[in-house]
Design an enzyme around this catalytic site. Structure first.
Site: not given
Ligand SMILES: Cc1cc2nc3c(=O)[nH]c(=O)nc-3n(C[C@H](O)[C@H](O)[C@H](O)COP(=O)(O)O)c2cc1C
Length: 390
Positions: A28, A112, A184, A240
């Site tokens: 993240m 992304c 995802h 998250r």
């Molecule tokens: C603040 C934030 C920054 C993120 N930055 C990236 C990133 O740099 N690279 C990436 O592959 N996913 C990024 N994501 C996506 C997360 O890795 C993840 O795929 C997404 O939050 C879904 O998973 P979750 O439901 O467990 O949050 C980001 C998500 C958030 C909330």
């Protein structure tokens, strides 16, 4: 609720790394720096992925980017996510990682969804251009494999429901030699809205031989077991859910071990975790700073964004919250944390609730003619990002 039945519980194997529990901290940007990862690693085992690094910045030896590639002495595997759109630049970046021994595992970002990235054909837009995607992944694998560094990809389902790419992209990545594929379960158009599609994750698991990692909506440890039971994945990727709750990794380890979860923390225990988090960020920023005072201020500034996540649901007044979100020193933080009622019980109503980014679906901005260019394998112009993080 009775615990879900989990089909196969094995360590997660990424190349030569065997990891237990089969849990990955999602990269993240702006969050998963070395301090935050240390805080989470103190809770439980897993793979903890560094913030995203852009290949151009790495190849150009951008000093800010090089500082972001920082790992704890005992952090294994050292896991780094790269963002790139050009196979040659990506291969050059991977060669730097390998030659300088900067990491033990490289993940490639194809998830992304932000307009700045997709409107240039990068991130979640890129797998649509399937030949370029395959070439890019292969370039990374070829550059990493002589050193035995495994490469994985992390992607979304596709651009939108009419333009899904995940099974085809997963197979292409497997053909290119990746060690695992993370999905995802949302499209780029969904951003972070709605619920993640675990059926899509199950379908990808069915389609691939390499390990598949499931990502999306793991808010509590039980959710991880449910995802494994529903999809058969080899591991889970948690984003998250750990914001303001790094102890989720202790709960996940307990759940995968079949041990009962720890009791929920009181506000006093949360305050101690907040203090530890801020201290680790101060250490991190002091290491890269000219003066300790500057390091302390920068570490505290980085900590501010976490305050609301830690206090979510606790009866803490808005003035105190505001002050906590403006701290400039650890002494100030101690003073303010001392005003919290340490006996306050955990707000159970917040369990299972989405946290962090939950923005609504939106149009996916793409380069002109992108959807008609599936077999075009040219690199989209201007899609490389010069700066890491975000
Ligand atoms: C603040 C934030 C920054 C993120 N930055 C990236 C990133 O740099 N690279 C990436 O592959 N996913 C990024 N994501 C996506 C997360 O890795 C993840 O795929 C997404 O939050 C879904 O998973 P979750 O439901 O467990 O949050 C980001 C998500 C958030 C909330």
């Amino acid at each position: 609720m009775t615990a879900p039945t989990v089909p196969a519980l094995r360590p997660l194997t990424i190349g030569r790394h065997e990891v237990w529990p089969p849990v990955v901290l999602a990269p993240m940007a702006g969050i998963t720096n070395v301090g935050f990862r240390q805080l989470c690693r103190e809770q439980g085992g897993g793979i903890y992925v560094c913030e995203m690094i852009t290949t151009v910045a790495l190849v150009e030896r951008n000093p800010k980017t090089l500082r972001m590639i920082a790992f704890g002495d005992d952090e294994r595997p050292r896991s780094l996510q790269l963002y790139g759109t050009d196979p040659e630049i990506t291969a050059a970046a991977v060669r730097i990682v390998v030659e300088k021994d900067l990491a033990d595992h490289i993940d490639l970002n194809f998830g992304c969804p932000v307009p700045k990235v997709t409107r240039r054909g990068g991130g979640s837009a890129l797998p649509w251009r399937r030949r370029l995607f395959a070439r890019l992944v292969r370039a990374a694998v070829d550059a990493a494999s002589p050193a035995g560094v495994p490469v994985t990809v992390k992607m979304r389902k596709g651009i939108d429901d009419d333009h899904l790419t995940y099974v085809e992209a997963g197979l292409a990545a497997q053909d290119a030699g990746v060690a695992a594929v993370a999905l995802h379960g949302r499209t780029a158009a969904q951003r972070y809205s709605g619920t993640a599609d675990w059926d899509a994750i199950a379908a990808l698991k069915q389609a691939l031989d390499v390990p598949v990692l499931g990502n999306g909506d793991i808010w509590e440890a039980d959710d991880a077991l449910r995802m494994v039971a529903h999809t058969g994945v080899d591991g889970v990727v948690v984003g998250r859910g750990c914001l303001g709750r790094p102890w989720l990794f202790a709960d996940l380890e307990a759940a995968f071990d079949g041990r009962p979860e720890r009791r929920l923390p009181t506000l006093g225990e949360v305050a101690r975790t907040m203090r530890r988090h801020a201290e680790l960020l101060v250490d991190q920023f002091t290491a890269g700073s000219r003066t300790p005072a500057r390091g302390e201020r920068d570490g505290c500034t980085d900590f501010r964004k976490h305050v609301a996540w830690y206090l979510k649901g606790f009866p803490v007044g808005s003035e105190l919250r505001r002050e906590l979100a403006m701290i400039e020193s650890l002494a100030q933080l101690d003073d303010l944390l001392g005003k919290l009622d340490p006996t306050e019980p955990f707000p159970v109503a917040t369990l299972g609730q989405p946290r962090g980014r939950t923005n609504s679906p939106g149009k996916v901005f793409l380069p002109e003619g992108w959807l008609a260019s599936r077999d075009d394998d040219t690199v989209p112009e201007g899609a490389e990002l010069a700066d890491s993080g975000g």
